[in-house]
Motif scaffolding. Sequence first.
Motif, PDB file in Angstrom:
ATOM      1  N   ILE A 239       0.818  -1.208   0.000  1.00  0.00           N
ATOM      2  CA  ILE A 239       0.000   0.000   0.000  1.00  0.00           C
ATOM      3  C   ILE A 239       0.860   1.269   0.000  1.00  0.00           C
ATOM      4  O   ILE A 239       0.520   2.279  -0.615  1.00  0.00           O
ATOM      5  CB  ILE A 239      -0.962  -0.022   1.197  1.00  0.00           C
ATOM      6  CG1 ILE A 239      -2.019   1.075   1.008  1.00  0.00           C
ATOM      7  CG2 ILE A 239      -0.219   0.123   2.511  1.00  0.00           C
ATOM      8  CD1 ILE A 239      -3.158   0.973   1.993  1.00  0.00           C
ATOM      9  N   GLU A 240       2.012   1.205   0.670  1.00  0.00           N
ATOM     10  CA  GLU A 240       2.891   2.382   0.711  1.00  0.00           C
ATOM     11  C   GLU A 240       3.467   2.665  -0.661  1.00  0.00           C
ATOM     12  O   GLU A 240       3.491   3.820  -1.118  1.00  0.00           O
ATOM     13  CB  GLU A 240       4.010   2.128   1.723  1.00  0.00           C
ATOM     14  CG  GLU A 240       4.877   3.364   1.974  1.00  0.00           C
ATOM     15  CD  GLU A 240       5.888   3.124   3.086  1.00  0.00           C
ATOM     16  OE1 GLU A 240       6.666   4.039   3.356  1.00  0.00           O
ATOM     17  OE2 GLU A 240       5.877   2.025   3.674  1.00  0.00           O
ATOM     18  N   GLU A 241       3.900   1.584  -1.349  1.00  0.00           N
ATOM     19  CA  GLU A 241       4.420   1.761  -2.703  1.00  0.00           C
ATOM     20  C   GLU A 241       3.325   2.254  -3.642  1.00  0.00           C
ATOM     21  O   GLU A 241       3.572   3.115  -4.502  1.00  0.00           O
ATOM     22  CB  GLU A 241       4.986   0.425  -3.206  1.00  0.00           C
ATOM     23  CG  GLU A 241       5.644   0.493  -4.556  1.00  0.00           C
ATOM     24  CD  GLU A 241       6.897   1.364  -4.549  1.00  0.00           C
ATOM     25  OE1 GLU A 241       7.225   1.903  -5.627  1.00  0.00           O
ATOM     26  OE2 GLU A 241       7.517   1.512  -3.474  1.00  0.00           O
ATOM     27  N   LEU A 247       1.155   9.325  -5.791  1.00  0.00           N
ATOM     28  CA  LEU A 247       1.702  10.690  -5.686  1.00  0.00           C
ATOM     29  C   LEU A 247       2.528  11.048  -6.914  1.00  0.00           C
ATOM     30  O   LEU A 247       2.450  12.172  -7.429  1.00  0.00           O
ATOM     31  CB  LEU A 247       2.549  10.804  -4.415  1.00  0.00           C
ATOM     32  CG  LEU A 247       1.781  10.741  -3.083  1.00  0.00           C
ATOM     33  CD1 LEU A 247       2.753  10.810  -1.920  1.00  0.00           C
ATOM     34  CD2 LEU A 247       0.784  11.896  -2.986  1.00  0.00           C
ATOM     35  N   ARG A 248       3.343  10.073  -7.390  1.00  0.00           N
ATOM     36  CA  ARG A 248       4.150  10.347  -8.586  1.00  0.00           C
ATOM     37  C   ARG A 248       3.249  10.609  -9.790  1.00  0.00           C
ATOM     38  O   ARG A 248       3.514  11.530 -10.576  1.00  0.00           O
ATOM     39  CB  ARG A 248       5.067   9.151  -8.878  1.00  0.00           C
ATOM     40  CG  ARG A 248       6.229   9.022  -7.902  1.00  0.00           C
ATOM     41  CD  ARG A 248       7.310   8.100  -8.488  1.00  0.00           C
ATOM     42  NE  ARG A 248       6.796   6.777  -8.763  1.00  0.00           N
ATOM     43  CZ  ARG A 248       6.790   5.784  -7.893  1.00  0.00           C
ATOM     44  NH1 ARG A 248       7.277   5.969  -6.673  1.00  0.00           N
ATOM     45  NH2 ARG A 248       6.300   4.612  -8.208  1.00  0.00           N
ATOM     46  N   ASP A 249       2.196   9.824  -9.910  1.00  0.00           N
ATOM     47  CA  ASP A 249       1.277  10.048 -11.027  1.00  0.00           C
ATOM     48  C   ASP A 249       0.602  11.408 -10.929  1.00  0.00           C
ATOM     49  O   ASP A 249       0.408  12.091 -11.947  1.00  0.00           O
ATOM     50  CB  ASP A 249       0.218   8.941 -11.053  1.00  0.00           C
ATOM     51  CG  ASP A 249       0.805   7.590 -11.390  1.00  0.00           C
ATOM     52  OD1 ASP A 249       1.928   7.558 -11.929  1.00  0.00           O
ATOM     53  OD2 ASP A 249       0.154   6.566 -11.081  1.00  0.00           O
ATOM     54  N   ARG A 255       2.599  18.192 -13.877  1.00  0.00           N
ATOM     55  CA  ARG A 255       3.632  18.719 -14.782  1.00  0.00           C
ATOM     56  C   ARG A 255       3.133  18.734 -16.224  1.00  0.00           C
ATOM     57  O   ARG A 255       3.391  19.704 -16.958  1.00  0.00           O
ATOM     58  CB  ARG A 255       4.895  17.860 -14.680  1.00  0.00           C
ATOM     59  CG  ARG A 255       5.665  18.042 -13.381  1.00  0.00           C
ATOM     60  CD  ARG A 255       7.096  17.515 -13.520  1.00  0.00           C
ATOM     61  NE  ARG A 255       7.108  16.100 -13.893  1.00  0.00           N
ATOM     62  CZ  ARG A 255       7.105  15.102 -13.027  1.00  0.00           C
ATOM     63  NH1 ARG A 255       7.082  15.367 -11.717  1.00  0.00           N
ATOM     64  NH2 ARG A 255       7.106  13.862 -13.440  1.00  0.00           N
ATOM     65  N   ASP A 256       2.439  17.662 -16.612  1.00  0.00           N
ATOM     66  CA  ASP A 256       1.908  17.637 -17.980  1.00  0.00           C
ATOM     67  C   ASP A 256       0.917  18.764 -18.208  1.00  0.00           C
ATOM     68  O   ASP A 256       0.909  19.388 -19.278  1.00  0.00           O
ATOM     69  CB  ASP A 256       1.227  16.287 -18.240  1.00  0.00           C
ATOM     70  CG  ASP A 256       2.216  15.140 -18.247  1.00  0.00           C
ATOM     71  OD1 ASP A 256       3.426  15.404 -18.402  1.00  0.00           O
ATOM     72  OD2 ASP A 256       1.778  13.974 -18.074  1.00  0.00           O
TER      73      ASP A 256
END
Length: 327
Positions: A239-241, A247-249, A255-256
């Motif tokens: 779940i942490e990963e 968050l990265r997405d 950014r996109d």
Amino acid sequence: MLTKCHKAYIYTVCTSQLHRGIQLLEHEEILFNYYEKVNIQEAAITKGNLTLEALEKDMRDLELKINEEKREIDLKKKDILLKRKLEEEITVLQIELSEARDKTLEGVERKVDYKELKGKDPSTAELVKKIEQLEVNLAERERQLLEKELLVDQVTRLSKPLSEQAENCQEERLSLAKKLNELRTNIINTNHRMMAVSAELSMKQAAALYLQQQIKEKELQMDKCQRRLEQGLSPYPDIEEEWRRMLRDKKRRQRDKEEKERLAEEEWRQLPNGEYTTAEARPNAYIPLNAPLPLPKPYGAQAPFKPSQPGANMRHFRKPTLKPLEI
């Protein structure tokens, strides 16, 4: 300590489990209703089978009665034929008797020359006795004829209601055959409906088993998460990963979005006079590089042709064979 993300995930899982439990209860209620419908259909089919058996038994009894009546009618017809034959014989005998009487009277009253025949003539007593015997035979024949006529009348009187009853039985048989066909059609339709209900019931059972299996898996997962929470770990190993990946997405989408906004802003360019335009800048492909004054050549609309680089499909073409020139 549980973070807000962990709590939200646990709340989501519990809510989904509760929703699945409610769906399972609804499916069980639908399954119970289907069982009740199947029982009602089976009772109706049993009742229809009993009615069908009773009707078939009545039809067999009626067929036996009809055959018996037909046999009796055939016997009466034979008696009628015998009576007609006897009537014809009586008529022939009466004709012969009348002819014999006429000949006897003519022979008695005729007064002509006659030729004496050899032989012994019967006496008057014998002739009277023979006449009496013939009259007795005639009376006996007449009595038999009257008996036959009475018998024919009685047979006709008995056969008439039997024929009417046979016609009525034929109408009843036709109505019973129609009812039997309707019952068979209803049984076939009921069987089709039962097959459809059984198929739907099987699908519902499969869906219910699948939901029960998912509930068991979720319960095992919940137990595992509860044990990990009691140990001070995250409820789910990945779940942490997964949270980091989310968050990265999210950052990548941000950014996109910013890049798109920047590109949209760059489409509008500011001219030296202060105005904005979306026109492309003048290309510098035709500016000579070695010229002392790098100014573009005024080709206008007819620019020099620059062939493109050969693509990968050129390997399918054969190079031309140059023929020598003859001068």
